[in-house]
Design a protein around this motif. Structure first.
Motif, PDB file in Angstrom:
ATOM      1  N   LEU A  10       0.853  -1.185   0.000  1.00  0.00           N
ATOM      2  CA  LEU A  10       0.000   0.000   0.000  1.00  0.00           C
ATOM      3  C   LEU A  10       0.890   1.236   0.000  1.00  0.00           C
ATOM      4  CD1 LEU A  10      -2.751   1.444   0.352  1.00  0.00           C
ATOM      5  CD2 LEU A  10      -2.467   1.109   2.828  1.00  0.00           C
ATOM      6  N   VAL A  11       0.634   2.149  -0.909  1.00  0.00           N
ATOM      7  CA  VAL A  11       1.449   3.356  -1.022  1.00  0.00           C
ATOM      8  C   VAL A  11       0.540   4.530  -1.389  1.00  0.00           C
ATOM      9  CG1 VAL A  11       1.995   2.945  -3.460  1.00  0.00           C
ATOM     10  CG2 VAL A  11       3.564   4.293  -2.051  1.00  0.00           C
ATOM     11  N   GLN A  12       0.931   5.712  -0.974  1.00  0.00           N
ATOM     12  CA  GLN A  12       0.168   6.898  -1.333  1.00  0.00           C
ATOM     13  C   GLN A  12       0.497   7.329  -2.754  1.00  0.00           C
ATOM     14  OE1 GLN A  12       0.987   9.861   1.733  1.00  0.00           O
ATOM     15  NE2 GLN A  12      -0.882   9.273   2.808  1.00  0.00           N
ATOM     16  N   ALA A  13      -0.421   8.020  -3.368  1.00  0.00           N
ATOM     17  CA  ALA A  13      -0.185   8.559  -4.706  1.00  0.00           C
ATOM     18  C   ALA A  13       1.083   9.400  -4.704  1.00  0.00           C
ATOM     19  CB  ALA A  13      -1.374   9.384  -5.159  1.00  0.00           C
ATOM     20  N   GLY A  14       1.885   9.233  -5.752  1.00  0.00           N
ATOM     21  CA  GLY A  14       3.162   9.912  -5.831  1.00  0.00           C
ATOM     22  C   GLY A  14       4.324   9.112  -5.283  1.00  0.00           C
ATOM     23  N   GLY A  15       4.023   8.028  -4.600  1.00  0.00           N
ATOM     24  CA  GLY A  15       5.059   7.204  -3.997  1.00  0.00           C
ATOM     25  C   GLY A  15       5.671   6.225  -4.972  1.00  0.00           C
ATOM     26  N   SER A  16       6.545   5.382  -4.432  1.00  0.00           N
ATOM     27  CA  SER A  16       7.287   4.422  -5.256  1.00  0.00           C
ATOM     28  C   SER A  16       7.258   3.037  -4.629  1.00  0.00           C
ATOM     29  CB  SER A  16       8.755   4.860  -5.405  1.00  0.00           C
ATOM     30  OG  SER A  16       8.852   6.099  -6.051  1.00  0.00           O
ATOM     31  N   LEU A  17       7.369   2.044  -5.488  1.00  0.00           N
ATOM     32  CA  LEU A  17       7.541   0.657  -5.071  1.00  0.00           C
ATOM     33  C   LEU A  17       8.460  -0.014  -6.068  1.00  0.00           C
ATOM     34  CD1 LEU A  17       3.926  -0.568  -4.161  1.00  0.00           C
ATOM     35  CD2 LEU A  17       5.830  -0.303  -2.566  1.00  0.00           C
TER      36      LEU A  17
END
Length: 115
Positions: A10-17
């Protein structure tokens, strides 16, 4: 062909994985590898592909400039670096062997991007 994906979350918009796919049962270094994704209620769609030596990479228009596919033939692993994630990137991501061996990971790895 055995492909095991990892790295989702789970990541916020704008984040990276960064996703990883470990392969076995194939001669990894001669295979084109790819990533596909399937969002809820939708068909599986192409995301990115990389040839056996890494010289050619192709991307879906929706991820160009944000996602990067790479591979480490010594580790039998293909990666998908995902930056600037958007809610529409939410899906289960699957690794595929695209030739000369063919197959896909069974479980996939789930990516959820919150707005």
């Amino acid at each position: 062909v055995q492909l095991m994906e990892s790295g989702g979350g789970l990541v916020q918009a704008g984040g990276s994985l960064r996703l990883a796919c470990a392969a076995s049962g194939i001669i990894f270094s001669v295979n084109t590898m790819g990533w596909y994704r399937q969002a809820p209620g939708k068909q599986r769609e192409f995301v990115a592909r990389i040839t056996y030596g890494g010289s050619t990479r192709n991307y879906a228009d929706s991820v160009k400039g944000r996602f990067t596919i790479s591979r480490d033939n010594a580790k039998n692993t293909v990666y998908l670096q995902m930056n600037s994630l958007k809610p529409e990137d939410t899906a289960v991501y699957y690794c595929h062997a695209l030739g000369p061996d063919f197959g896909s990971g069974g479980q996939g790895t789930e990516v959820t991007v919150s707005s």
